[in-house]
Design an enzyme around this catalytic site. Structure first.
Site, mmCIF file in Angstrom:
data_model
loop_
_atom_site.group_PDB
_atom_site.id
_atom_site.type_symbol
_atom_site.label_atom_id
_atom_site.label_comp_id
_atom_site.label_asym_id
_atom_site.label_seq_id
_atom_site.Cartn_x
_atom_site.Cartn_y
_atom_site.Cartn_z
ATOM 1 N N LYS A 1 15.671 6.683 -5.514
ATOM 2 C CA LYS A 1 15.961 7.974 -4.866
ATOM 3 C C LYS A 1 15.231 8.094 -3.518
ATOM 4 O O LYS A 1 14.541 7.177 -3.106
ATOM 5 C CB LYS A 1 15.593 9.120 -5.817
ATOM 6 C CG LYS A 1 16.244 8.998 -7.204
ATOM 7 C CD LYS A 1 17.753 9.225 -7.178
ATOM 8 C CE LYS A 1 18.479 8.747 -8.419
ATOM 9 N NZ LYS A 1 18.259 9.493 -9.632
HETATM 10 C C1 LIG Z 1 18.652 9.757 -11.062
HETATM 11 C C2 LIG Z 1 19.520 10.847 -11.557
HETATM 12 C C3 LIG Z 1 19.189 11.642 -12.667
HETATM 13 C C4 LIG Z 1 18.030 11.351 -13.576
HETATM 14 O O1 LIG Z 1 16.835 11.175 -12.964
HETATM 15 P P1 LIG Z 1 15.662 10.341 -13.708
HETATM 16 O O2 LIG Z 1 14.474 10.608 -12.847
HETATM 17 O O3 LIG Z 1 16.076 8.909 -13.700
HETATM 18 O O4 LIG Z 1 15.513 10.891 -15.069
HETATM 19 C C5 LIG Z 1 20.014 12.702 -12.980
HETATM 20 N N1 LIG Z 1 21.134 12.975 -12.282
HETATM 21 C C6 LIG Z 1 21.503 12.216 -11.228
HETATM 22 C C7 LIG Z 1 22.745 12.566 -10.486
HETATM 23 C C8 LIG Z 1 20.726 11.113 -10.848
HETATM 24 O O5 LIG Z 1 21.126 10.361 -9.834
#
Ligand SMILES: *Cc1c(COP(=O)(O)O)cnc(C)c1O
Length: 378
Positions: A182
């Protein structure tokens, strides 16, 4: 040539030093760094409250808890997302109801969402797919008309804006993720933002077993008394991770700018050649480009495997969630439920995009896609 992944974190020496300083301090978890990270995050997004949690999924789960979502309730979600968007509804014993996306942006289509509203609907979760904010004016209007909540899954869109307003302030509750792929990372981590004090308090309690005060607060006030009033989880984010988050957050604006530059370079090439069609980006938004997604008119899986041979790590986001065996088995979902997402899934590819990518890297991806696409058409 070096492998080029579709996304990659960026850790500098100052990030490492921030982590090391915290490791040498008195607090490894739920100390001053948590509060500092939350304050910095709230300031950056313009939200009144920010609550740090263990990951983005926990942020979504805590949002469902804050809204009092439970058995018998329905929550509308788009299918083109990571499974966690729908899973958080299931965690609370409620039912996710899939509403299709719009063909050009692949964002939740407010008209399709409206069709799925029933007397049991309690909330809509909007996913800012690829980093582009959804149509929040339309979604807000829909939510207000039916007196239901609007939650933003902004795990892709930290640093994006809708009509000049940053993500984190566009819904009743917003969930962010700090997974390494991210915009910024804390290894694992997440954040909830809200302008509602009650929601902030409820998510804060939820991340600490449902207990009313945390260890640091009790140390400061010199009391041992606490109460558990509701069932929560251990969804805390450590001070070590928050120290990394504070350091990473400072770099966000420059990183989002770089992501936009890379996207523009891709856009220009594909506009001229038509081997790949980028998603439409709205006029009202500034995109944060977590992903750079194109649709191709030739064999998508062939493209993926040929890119892989050239050590270019393209990916597909996402297998529509309602097609996963779990949802088919327990919620009787099946192909045909969300035709736009299902059709898009057959053609989409996420090409590499991350701030440390060079212009030469972008050219390498572009040339590869062009060559493979031209050969496929011949
Ligand atoms: C990455 C992501 C999540 C979950 O995040 P984590 O930190 O991996 O639990 C939820 N929704 C979307 C759209 C994502 O890209």
């Amino acid at each position: 040539m070096d492998p080029l992944p579709y996304g990659r974190h960026w850790i500098d020496e100052d990030d490492i030093q921030a982590v090391v300083r915290t490791l040498r301090s008195d607090w490894l978890t739920t100390g001053p760094a948590v509060e500092q990270f939350e304050r910095a995050f709230a300031a950056l997004t313009g939200a009144r409250h920010a609550v740090a949690v263990a990951n983005g999924t926990a942020a979504l789960h805590a949002s469902m808890f804050a809204l009092g979502i439970g058995p018998g309730d329905e929550v509308i979600v788009p299918p083109l997302t990571f499974a966690a968007t729908a899973n958080c509804v299931v965690y609370q014993g409620a039912t996710p109801v899939f509403a299709d996306v719009a063909p050009k942006t692949l964002l939740l289509d407010p008209e399709r969402a409206a069709e799925k509203i029933s007397p049991r609907t309690k909330a809509i979760i909007a996913v800012d797919y690829a980093g582009q904010p959804c149509d929040y004016d339309a979604l807000r209007k829909l939510a207000e008309a039916h007196r239901i909540a609007l939650v933003a899954d902004a795990c892709h869109s930290l640093g994006a804006r809708y009509k000049g307003r940053p993500t984190g302030t566009l819904a009743d509750l917003t969930a962010f993720s700090f997974h390494p792929v991210k915009h910024i990372t804390t290894c694992e981590g997440g954040m909830i933002t809200t302008n509602n004090l009650d929601f902030a308090n409820r998510t804060r309690t939820f991340r600490n077993h449902g207990i009313t005060t945390d260890h640091r607060e009790r140390t400061q006030t010199g009391t041992c008394f606490y109460e558990m009033r509701e069932l929560g989880y251990n969804y805390r984010l450590s001070d070590v991770q928050c120290a990394l988050g504070i350091s990473q957050l400072r770099k966000l604006p420059a990183w989002v700018r770089r992501r936009c530059e890379i996207a523009q370079q891709y856009d220009r090439t594909f506009a001229a050649s038509s081997t790949a069609r980028p998603l439409l980006s709205g006029v009202n938004v500034s995109h944060a480009y977590h992903l750079y997604v194109v649709a191709v008119g030739f064999d998508r899986d062939m493209l993926l495997s040929k890119l892989r041979k050239r050590k270019i790590g393209a990916n597909v986001h996402y297998i529509p969630v309602h097609l996963h065996p779990f949802y088919r088995l327990h919620y009787q979902t099946k192909p045909g439920l969300c035709p736009v997402a299902e059709e898009a899934y057959r053609h989409i590819v996420s090409l590499p995009i991350f701030p440390r990518m060079t212009d030469a890297d972008v050219q390498r991806v572009v040339s590869a896609v062009e060559e493979i696409g031209t050969t496929a058409a011949a």
